[in-house]
Design an enzyme around this catalytic site. Structure first.
Site, PDB file in Angstrom:
ATOM      1  N   PRO A 195       0.837  -1.214   0.000  1.00 17.12           N
ATOM      2  CA  PRO A 195       0.000   0.000   0.000  1.00 17.12           C
ATOM      3  C   PRO A 195       0.868   1.258   0.000  1.00 17.12           C
ATOM      4  CG  PRO A 195      -0.788  -1.580   1.616  1.00 17.12           C
ATOM      5  CD  PRO A 195       0.518  -2.113   1.115  1.00 17.12           C
ATOM      6  N   HIS A 415       9.430  24.874 -12.925  1.00 16.24           N
ATOM      7  CA  HIS A 415       9.318  24.392 -14.298  1.00 16.24           C
ATOM      8  C   HIS A 415       9.068  22.889 -14.281  1.00 16.24           C
ATOM      9  CE1 HIS A 415      12.040  27.903 -15.881  1.00 16.24           C
ATOM     10  NE2 HIS A 415      10.779  28.261 -15.752  1.00 16.24           N
ATOM     11  N   GLU A 509       5.773  14.463   0.521  1.00  7.99           N
ATOM     12  CA  GLU A 509       4.599  14.648  -0.320  1.00  7.99           C
ATOM     13  C   GLU A 509       3.776  13.378  -0.496  1.00  7.99           C
ATOM     14  OE1 GLU A 509       5.663  15.901  -4.229  1.00  7.99           O
ATOM     15  OE2 GLU A 509       6.538  13.985  -4.797  1.00  7.99           O
TER      16      GLU A 509
END
Length: 702
Positions: A195, A415, A509
């Site tokens: 997971p 970018h 993140e």
């Protein structure tokens, strides 16, 4: 006597050399801690061994390469050997300490093939007190000019079934959780079912792992295998031969299956082996940096480590979007994109962040999703999705630049190439000129997805060359760069000090993408693996740790651990990743993030065990201030932190940000306490860390 002379003359030159080569050639580190032995086999194969404090680390292992049409792995003879002592000091532009010592013994073995044409290859070893580096060199020669490497033979034959801290070998991704297992138990393909696994493009082999690879022997020896100075060559993975615990170099191929296209003179990256009988020896080593070339940038005065805030986490958590419209087909009667109402990088929101940064002395701000193209960026595999000078209609670049300047906040650029690096390279000059016009000193680049148009791999030679071109091009414009979704670092921050950091690993993140997030042990492993090669843009500093999105995700750390990561993880690029409103709710804890530096004069690794805990102390650059960070895995623990590194006879004030007594990453992650106390070099702090917890300490002269 005559008979002896005639007998010797009857030998061929190769026979004499082979007899001589049967005797090992040894070289020891300056303090005799490590000994390397080199020997040629009866088949003319280069081989080496290594010992640490007389304990075998690497047993008899082959060296060499296979080249298209021939090989440089056997039928070789020694033509010469050279030795050199290296002992020098150098000052990094930025880093974990002010001065680094480069001290080693160098041995060069010059080889030539015994068959025609007699191609030449050198193997250069550098033996340090804490490890070894070696590489292949190809001098300019008539018999070898242009060639293609099809395989590297380099072996690391180990002494047993060591404990390994590993992630799967992959040509394109490295955002995996770490697995701790015996080498014989490695199965990289199983990770696809874990997971929180992020789907990737290529899984080459179930028995192949990435570097840096950390190993621990049953005798308590720590070994890290990686590479240094990766330029114009593919990254090295390690294939495990489970029957005899041998690791073999597995180079990342290009789109056609070849490994490297080379022209003499040339040398490969260094293969590195760091060894120590303490875990802290691995992270204290500077072998990787010492094997890189000095800075190519003469004037480095414009290169400044930085701390920043930005429009980012709100998109990661799904509370706003990178894109301006829901899709390219969502247009009004005039054919213009209709705003979705969820676009994060809009002028009003950006100014709100800038106000917050200015108020709290945070000098830099980054906005992702400012430029057109995000409606079709992921999974479209197109070359022309983005341009890098056109903002969305609700991002007034003139107004924002003027406003940021009035608030004394620098704008940082983003970018995202979406894997279309040829498109990016065509636009770099234009994009960087615009950055200079609006006074952006720094760019964060992204490379999500398949590399187009040819389908090169992120870690192959073609992309490795691209990364160095970006580093050089940004340097030409005096721009600093942080690259995401790229090959893991190999110390090139010494050669390109404007290349401040990479992502190249599983960062904070991921907690915004998956319910499972990342295990509490992850941060205790990264310093011994991914961070050995160079700094990571991990994006720590999250204060709202549960239910930060509609799905109810959570971060598997306490708030105190989020603070501690700014000290434990070294990076000259540190993002305060959370939203302004979450910091404003905890202003006392936020004080640590405001003051913690990103530049250091000295670093001490106080104690550690990978996968368990880590304690680090750092002295602020040009200051008497010290900062201490300690973190743990899913187990709570008590740590004794000696402050003996402080100046004797001087009083200091310590501010301690620690887990509250009832804190827990599972049930109560945001509970913390702050206390101040007078300390000296004689002070020994006893700190309790919660499960998934940490402690952050600032220490300043009274």
């Amino acid at each position: 006597m005559k008979r002896t002379i005639l007998f010797l003359l009857g030998f061929s030159w190769f026979s004499i050399c082979q007899v001589l080569a049967d005797e090992p050639i040894s070289v020891s580190s300056p303090s005799k801690t490590i000994t390397l032995s080199f020997q040629m086999s009866s088949l003319g194969e280069p081989m080496y061994e290594a010992k640490y404090k007389n304990k075998p680390v690497i047993i008899s292992s082959h060296l060499g390469l296979e080249i298209e049409g021939f090989n440089l792995k056997d039928e070789l003879r020694i033509t010469d050997t050279q030795r050199k002592n290296i002992d020098e000091q150098w000052n990094p532009v930025w880093g974990e300490e002010k001065t680094i010592r480069n001290r080693c013994e160098e041995l060069t073995i010059k080889l030539k093939q015994t068959i025609s044409p007699e191609r030449e290859m050198n193997i250069v070893f550098r033996v340090f007190d804490d490890g070894i580096g070696f590489r292949y060199e190809f001098p300019e020669q008539a018999a070898l000019k242009n060639f293609i490497v099809t395989k590297e033979i380099t072996e690391f034959s180990l002494t047993g079934n060591h404990k390994a801290f590993w992630i799967p070998g992959n040509y394109d991704a490295n955002a995996y959780p770490y697995t701790i297992s015996r080498l014989s138990e490695v199965n990289a393909w199983k990770l696809a079912k874990i997971p929180g696994y992020i789907p990737v493009i290529n899984d080459p082999d179930q028995n192949t792992v990435q570097t840096p690879l950390l190993l621990k022997t049953d005798e308590g020896l720590y070994i890290n295998i990686h590479e240094a100075a990766l330029l114009n060559y593919p990254a090295m993975l390690l294939h495990i031969e489970k029957d005899d615990y041998k690791l073999t170099a597995n180079l990342v191929p290009d789109a056609f299956g070849n490994k490297a296209y080379l022209r003499t003179p040339f040398h490969t990256p260094w293969r590195t082996i760091i060894v120590g009988d303490k875990a802290t020896d691995i992270i204290a080593s500077r072998i990787i940096l010492n094997l890189n070339e000095p800075s190519k940038i003469k004037d480095t005065s414009w290169i400044k480590p930085l701390k920043f805030i930005g429009v980012w986490w709100e998109m990661i958590t799904g509370n706003s979007t990178w894109s301006y419209a829901n899709s390219l087909s969502d247009v009004d009667s005039n054919g213009k994109l209709k705003p979705s109402g969820k676009h994060g990088a809009n002028t009003a929101n950006v100014k709100r962040y800038i106000d917050f940064a200015s108020k709290h002395g945070i000098n830099n701000f980054l906005a992702e999703g400012w430029n057109t193209g995000w409606e079709e960026w992921y999974g479209y595999w197109k070359e022309d999705i983005f341009d890098f000078i056109t903002p969305y209609p609700d991002f007034d670049i003139e107004e924002i630049a003027s406003y940021a300047k009035s608030k004394k906040v620098s704008l940082l650029m983003h970018h995202e190439t979406s894997g279309s690096v040829t498109n990016y390279e065509r636009q770099m000059d234009t994009a960087y000129r615009m950055m200079k016009h609006y006074e952006y000193p720094f760019v964060k680049t992204g490379h999500v997805g398949r590399i187009i148009p040819r389908g090169e791999h992120h870690d192959g030679q073609w992309m490795v060359n691209y990364y160095s071109r970006v580093a050089q091009k940004t340097a030409d414009y005096k721009i600093m760069v942080d690259m995401h979704e790229v090959v893991r670092p190999t110390g090139l921050q010494r050669t390109y000090p404007n290349w401040l950091a990479c992502e190249s690993g599983r960062g904070n993140e991921v907690n915004g993408f998956t319910r499972e997030g990342t295990a509490p042990s992850h941060e205790t492993i990264l310093p011994f693996t991914r961070l050995v090669g160079g700094p990571m843009d991990f994006t720590p500093g999250l204060f709202k740790l549960r239910n930060y999105n509609e799905a109810g995700f959570s971060v598997h750390t306490t708030l105190a651990k989020q603070l501690a990561l700014y000290v434990v993880f070294y990076s000259p690029v540190q993002m305060l990743a959370d939203l302004p409103e979450n910091y404003e709710k905890k202003p006392d804890a936020f004080e640590f993030l405001k003051e913690v530096p990103v530049e250091w004069d000295k670093t001490l690794y106080l104690d550690a065990e990978p996968g368990e805990f880590l304690m680090t102390a750092r002295q602020q650059k040009d200051s008497e201030n010290w900062y201490v960070g300690a973190i743990t895995n899913e187990n709570s623990r008590s740590l004794d932190i000696s402050l003996s590194f402080l100046d004797k006879g001087k009083n200091y004030i310590a501010t301690i940000y620690s887990d509250a007594i009832d804190a827990s990453w599972k049930d109560n992650p945001e509970a913390y306490t702050i206390k101040k106390m007078k300390v000296t070099a004689k002070t020994n702090l006893k700190i309790k860390l919660a499960d998934g917890g940490g402690v952050a300490i600032s220490i300043k002269p009274e």
